[in-house]
Design a protein around this motif. Structure first.
Motif, PDB file in Angstrom:
ATOM      1  N   LEU A 219      -1.417   7.785   2.007  1.00 14.05           N
ATOM      2  CA  LEU A 219      -0.785   8.677   1.025  1.00 14.05           C
ATOM      3  C   LEU A 219       0.381   7.987   0.333  1.00 14.05           C
ATOM      4  O   LEU A 219       0.519   8.018  -0.894  1.00 14.05           O
ATOM      5  N   ASN A 220       1.225   7.360   1.125  1.00  7.70           N
ATOM      6  CA  ASN A 220       2.384   6.678   0.557  1.00  7.70           C
ATOM      7  C   ASN A 220       1.970   5.538  -0.371  1.00  7.70           C
ATOM      8  O   ASN A 220       2.588   5.310  -1.418  1.00  7.70           O
ATOM      9  N   SER A 221       0.902   4.842  -0.003  1.00  2.00           N
ATOM     10  CA  SER A 221       0.448   3.716  -0.829  1.00  2.00           C
ATOM     11  C   SER A 221      -0.059   4.183  -2.197  1.00  2.00           C
ATOM     12  O   SER A 221      -0.049   3.421  -3.164  1.00  2.00           O
ATOM     13  N   LYS A 222      -0.503   5.437  -2.265  1.00  2.00           N
ATOM     14  CA  LYS A 222      -0.984   5.990  -3.523  1.00  2.00           C
ATOM     15  C   LYS A 222       0.127   6.666  -4.321  1.00  2.00           C
ATOM     16  O   LYS A 222      -0.108   7.179  -5.424  1.00  2.00           O
ATOM     17  N   GLY A 223       1.317   6.700  -3.746  1.00  4.61           N
ATOM     18  CA  GLY A 223       2.429   7.346  -4.440  1.00  4.61           C
ATOM     19  C   GLY A 223       2.482   8.843  -4.239  1.00  4.61           C
ATOM     20  O   GLY A 223       3.196   9.551  -4.968  1.00  4.61           O
TER      21      GLY A 223
END
Length: 351
Positions: A219-223
């Motif tokens: 999730l974090n990697s996708k912003g």
């Protein structure tokens, strides 16, 4: 007031109910299936669940792969979804309505006693119906938060967000569970800015920590922003957006999805008139053969019976009931084998 009689009454056009209706008819028995909404023929999966959401998920993934404009693709995807669902609904209705022995009625059912219900049609017309056997398959509906401003047209449940005409530029999702995750990935693929506000202190608390941490990393990697321990206090409509007022500040959104679980559809059924009991969460109390406690002629199936909320589990509930009517009656919920689940994130989270 007109009184009808039938051998089998099924309340709710869900997976278990519609499959049982067809089976009963094939065994030469008469069936009346009552559905409160003509927009729900076929059940949750077809109309407001699996099929429309997965259709949009696929379209969103295509958009992301082609790097095309998300807003335009979203509108086209919604148009395609809106063209598909009525066809499936009509096909499900016809499949039962064309069977000898099955009558489908668009009406709300309310128990008067444990063998009699009052039916109220959309125009307010009423009639009573008595039945030898009754099967309750009314499903579940999204849970509300019960805070000020929740009636805003920009504050939506999973049904409402599947009916949006325009892609929200900023989507705030309340609830970090599986429903919230699927919609987060879907709308992110269409280009929306996503913020997830989760009331719990642990992300995906039922998962092993390595799985939960990996999903959070994705999730974090996708912003996609994820905040934990957030208490929702109210919603405030502004001219151009809605403010989500929380214990951790305010968040501006073009649309808000409330995805905090589902509650059984029992309101207005008059269960107490029939001596039908529910648990603390409102689900109908049944034994392992899905018979209502103390009522050997009444069954509950699917979500409303507290079964895991998957369409294939509802189908298995039908099988349990079918075996009592036409088989050896041994099949039951207690020996249900482990079953697969999948959350349609990217990559999918499956067990």
């Amino acid at each position: 007031m007109q009184t009808l009689q039938t051998t089998n009454l099924i309340i709710g056009f869900g997976k278990a109910g519609k499959t049982l209706a067809a089976d009963l008819a094939k065994h030469g028995q008469d069936v009346i299936l009552v559905e409160a909404s003509d927009q729900m023929y076929g059940g949750t999966c077809i109309n407001i669940g699996c099929i429309p959401s997965k259709k949009l998920l696929v379209e969103g993934e295509r958009r992301a792969a082609c790097a095309t404009e998300g807003a335009e693709v979203f509108e086209a995807a919604m148009k395609a979804k809106n063209g598909l669902i009525p066809k499936l609904r009509a096909a499900n209705f016809a499949k039962l309505d064309n069977l000898d022995g099955v009558t489908v009625l668009n009406a709300r059912a309310e128990f008067l006693d444990d063998r009699t219900v009052k039916l109220t049609d959309p125009d307010g017309g009423e009639q009573t119906l008595t039945a030898e056997r009754i099967f309750i398959n009314t499903g579940a509906t999204p849970r509300r938060l019960g805070v000020a401003g929740e009636d805003s047209p920009r504050v939506l449940d999973s049904t409402g967000v599947l009916a949006l005409n325009e892609r929200p530029r900023r989507l705030v999702i309340i609830g970090g569970g599986y429903i919230g995750l699927e919609f987060a990935f879907m709308f992110h693929a269409f280009g929306s800015e996503i913020t997830i506000l989760d009331g719990g202190d642990r992300f995906l608390p039922r998962e092993d920590r390595d799985i939960a941490e990996e999903m959070l990393r994705v999730l974090n990697s996708k912003g996609i922003k994820v905040l934990q321990g957030v208490k929702i206090e109210a919603f405030r409509d502004n001219t151009a957006d809605t403010s989500v007022i929380t214990s951790q500040g305010e968040f501006a959104a073009d649309a808000v999805l409330v995805g905090v679980g589902r509650v059984p559809n029992t309101q207005g059924l008059g269960l107490t008139n029939a001596g039908i009991k529910t648990d603390q969460r409102g689900f109908i109390l049944v034994d392992d053969h899905l018979r209502v406690q103390g009522k050997n002629h009444i069954w509950a199936m699917g979500d409303v019976a507290g079964s895991p909320m998957f369409t294939y589990i509802s189908l298995d509930d039908y099988r349990i009931v079918r075996e009592q009517l036409f088989g050896d009656g041994k099949r039951n919920r207690a020996d249900r084998t482990p079953f697969p689940t999948a959350t349609f994130t990217e990559p999918p989270l499956a067990h």
